[in-house]
Design a protein around this motif. Structure first.
Motif, short mmCIF file in Angstrom:
data_model
loop_
_atom_site.label_atom_id
_atom_site.label_comp_id
_atom_site.label_asym_id
_atom_site.label_seq_id
_atom_site.Cartn_x
_atom_site.Cartn_y
_atom_site.Cartn_z
N ALA A 134 12.30 -18.90 9.20
CA ALA A 134 12.33 -18.11 10.42
C ALA A 134 13.32 -18.71 11.42
O ALA A 134 14.05 -17.98 12.11
N GLN A 135 13.35 -20.03 11.48
CA GLN A 135 14.29 -20.69 12.39
C GLN A 135 15.74 -20.40 11.98
O GLN A 135 16.59 -20.12 12.84
N SER A 136 16.03 -20.44 10.68
CA SER A 136 17.38 -20.14 10.21
C SER A 136 17.75 -18.68 10.51
O SER A 136 18.88 -18.37 10.91
N GLY A 137 16.78 -17.79 10.30
CA GLY A 137 17.04 -16.39 10.59
C GLY A 137 17.32 -16.15 12.06
O GLY A 137 18.24 -15.37 12.41
N LEU A 138 16.57 -16.80 12.94
CA LEU A 138 16.83 -16.66 14.37
C LEU A 138 18.18 -17.25 14.75
O LEU A 138 18.88 -16.72 15.62
N ALA A 139 18.57 -18.35 14.09
CA ALA A 139 19.87 -18.95 14.38
C ALA A 139 21.00 -17.98 13.99
O ALA A 139 21.99 -17.82 14.71
N ARG A 140 20.83 -17.31 12.81
CA ARG A 140 21.85 -16.34 12.41
C ARG A 140 21.89 -15.16 13.38
O ARG A 140 22.96 -14.65 13.73
N LEU A 141 20.69 -14.71 13.80
CA LEU A 141 20.63 -13.60 14.74
C LEU A 141 21.29 -13.97 16.06
O LEU A 141 22.04 -13.16 16.65
N ALA A 142 21.04 -15.20 16.53
CA ALA A 142 21.67 -15.64 17.77
C ALA A 142 23.19 -15.68 17.64
O ALA A 142 23.92 -15.29 18.56
N ARG A 143 23.68 -16.11 16.47
CA ARG A 143 25.14 -16.16 16.27
C ARG A 143 25.73 -14.76 16.24
O ARG A 143 26.80 -14.51 16.81
N ARG A 144 25.04 -13.83 15.59
CA ARG A 144 25.55 -12.46 15.54
C ARG A 144 25.58 -11.83 16.93
O ARG A 144 26.52 -11.12 17.28
N ILE A 145 24.55 -12.12 17.70
CA ILE A 145 24.52 -11.59 19.06
C ILE A 145 25.67 -12.17 19.88
O ILE A 145 26.33 -11.47 20.66
N GLU A 146 25.95 -13.46 19.69
CA GLU A 146 27.06 -14.08 20.41
C GLU A 146 28.39 -13.42 20.02
O GLU A 146 29.26 -13.18 20.88
N GLN A 147 28.55 -13.11 18.72
CA GLN A 147 29.79 -12.45 18.29
C GLN A 147 29.90 -11.05 18.88
O GLN A 147 30.97 -10.65 19.36
N LEU A 148 28.80 -10.32 18.87
CA LEU A 148 28.83 -8.96 19.43
C LEU A 148 29.14 -9.00 20.92
O LEU A 148 29.91 -8.18 21.43
N LEU A 149 28.55 -9.95 21.62
CA LEU A 149 28.81 -10.06 23.06
C LEU A 149 30.26 -10.48 23.32
O LEU A 149 30.88 -10.01 24.27
#
Length: 456
Positions: A273-288
């Motif tokens: 779950a921690q790895s998944g949230l880290a990937r989600l945070a990175r994707r959000i950073e890229q989108l932003l």
């Protein structure tokens, strides 16, 4: 177009006017010949010149100046030799003639009217008057070249002003149009010098009345555009705030949960779950990051930036990721400082995504190199790897959003090169995908043109 239209209208009108005037002139000259013949007939009848009807009387020749003598006397012009007449009696014998008409024979059956003759090296227009009641026949003639001189003078009078006036008119029309379009040139310069993000309305001094609605509509459109960009910027900031906070909070809770005594299966699940949230945070950073670039956050005033310093900051930021990946990374700068004119946030996003993209395509133990150099005309950024590379026929498609190559080993979302491309566009830079000098892999080259500021 104005000059062409004027030529298309004036030229046919001038030719028509010339034709009409020429026709009227010939009719006038013919009328003068006929009137002269009738006047001579009346004078003969009034004078009762019996000698004209007496066969024993000889030919009476009216002397005229020779042509050369007349040209000398009249300074090159001839008059007497250009007209002449003949008078015949009732027996069709020549009794009175001008010297230049003495050799003109009488036709077998003369009739009243006009006829053209050629003799003594000239063409003549001759009017014949047959007066049976008076017993005389009169012929009055005029040389054709005399008439041509008149028509040529008319042609010069009518055509020369048009021929000289049209080029002058073209110059004046060109000057007038250019002067009339000066406000548009000033408007173009005002738009070109307008700072991105500026809300100052465009003002033109002494703008013509026809251009004022255009300037007003343009100012209104720019104002609406700036409002839309401002809303985009606020949306990006709000999304960043609203998403980052719960993600960070969730990550902290997961860290706390992992630090407690829990079952092994639960720990594995929490780590996933921690790895998944880290990937989600990175994707959000890229989108932003992409949203900020598209909304024009980086489109403010450019500043002089040290590209080497920006690269070092990006490398420090990515240091933990570089350490975990097992990839050998090298930064090669040919100068301690590379000054460029641009937007720091955009250049940082460009370098970050280029390095991350290379790492995602290189297996553990591979190599990634960042190189910066400057030529006379450009600043060159190279990111080189020894991964599987991209076939030449598929390189053009990798800049599409959400496109991922099958060889990618990371957890990217296909936005990295889109962000790189947009950042390069903001700086007028070009991107090339080339073969890697490491034997295999890819070289991504970004070439930024050198401006006066950056060249110094």
């Amino acid at each position: 177009m104005i000059v062409v239209v004027m030529v298309a209208v004036l030229l046919p009108l001038g030719l028509y006017s010339y034709w009409r005037t020429l026709k009227e002139t010939h009719e006038l000259l013919d009328g003068r010949l006929a009137q002269s013949a009738r006047t001579l007939d009346v004078l003969i009848q009034r004078a009762s010149i019996d000698a004209l009807h007496k066969p024993e009387e000889g030919l009476l020749v009216v002397p005229i100046l020779e042509r050369k003598a007349e040209e000398q006397l009249m300074h090159g012009r001839t008059y007497e030799t250009e007209v002449g007449y003949q008078v015949f009696d009732m027996h069709r014998r020549l009794r009175l003639t001008t010297a230049n008409f003495a050799q003109l024979p009488l036709p077998a059956a003369p009739e009243s009217g006009f006829k053209n003759y050629y003799f003594d090296g000239f063409g003549w227009r001759v009017f014949t008057l047959v007066d049976d009641a008076g017993g005389v026949l009169i012929r009055m003639g005029e040389r054709d070249d005399s008439r041509r001189d008149i028509t040529h003078a008319m042609w010069l009078d009518l055509g020369l002003p048009t021929l000289l006036g049209l080029p002058l008119l073209a110059l004046l029309v060109g000057w007038a149009v250019k002067r009339g379009l000066l406000p548009l040139q000033r408007l173009t310069e005002a738009l070109g010098s307008r700072a991105p993000g500026s809300r100052q309305p465009i003002k033109l001094e002494r703008a013509p009345q026809e251009l004022q609605p255009v300037v007003g509509a343009l100012n209104a459109q720019l104002e609406r555009l700036e409002d839309a960009l401002e809303r985009e910027r606020r949306f990006s900031a709000d999304v960043a705030h609203e998403l980052r906070t719960p993600l960070a909070s969730t990550m902290i809770h997961l860290d706390n949960a992992l630090s407690t005594q829990i079952l092994p299966d639960t720990k594995v699940a929490l780590s996933s779950a921690q790895s998944g949230l880290a990937r989600l945070a990175r994707r959000i950073e890229q989108l932003l990051a992409l949203a900020r670039l598209e909304a024009g956050v980086a489109a403010g005033q450019r500043h002089e930036i040290d590209l080497v310093s920006v690269a070092m900051n990006v490398i420090d930021e990515l240091a933990p990721l570089l350490g975990e990946s097992g990839v050998e990374f090298a930064f090669i700068e040919h100068d301690e400082s590379l000054k460029v004119l641009g937007y720091e946030a955009a250049l940082a996003a460009l370098l970050r995504n280029l390095i991350e993209n290379a790492m995602h395509h290189v297996p553990s133990g591979g190599q990634v190199q960042l190189s910066m150099s400057r030529t006379v005309k450009a600043t060159v950024i190279d990111v080189i790897d020894n991964g599987p590379g991209i076939p030449a026929e598929r390189r053009a498609s990798v800049f599409a959003r959400f496109h991922r190559e099958a060889s990618s080993s990371g957890d990217g979302y296909g936005l990295g090169l889109s962000i790189v491309q947009r950042a390069a566009e903001l700086h007028g830079a070009s991107i090339e995908l080339l073969d890697s000098p490491l034997g295999k892999g890819l070289r991504v080259r970004v070439t930024m043109p050198v401006t006066e500021t950056t060249s110094t």
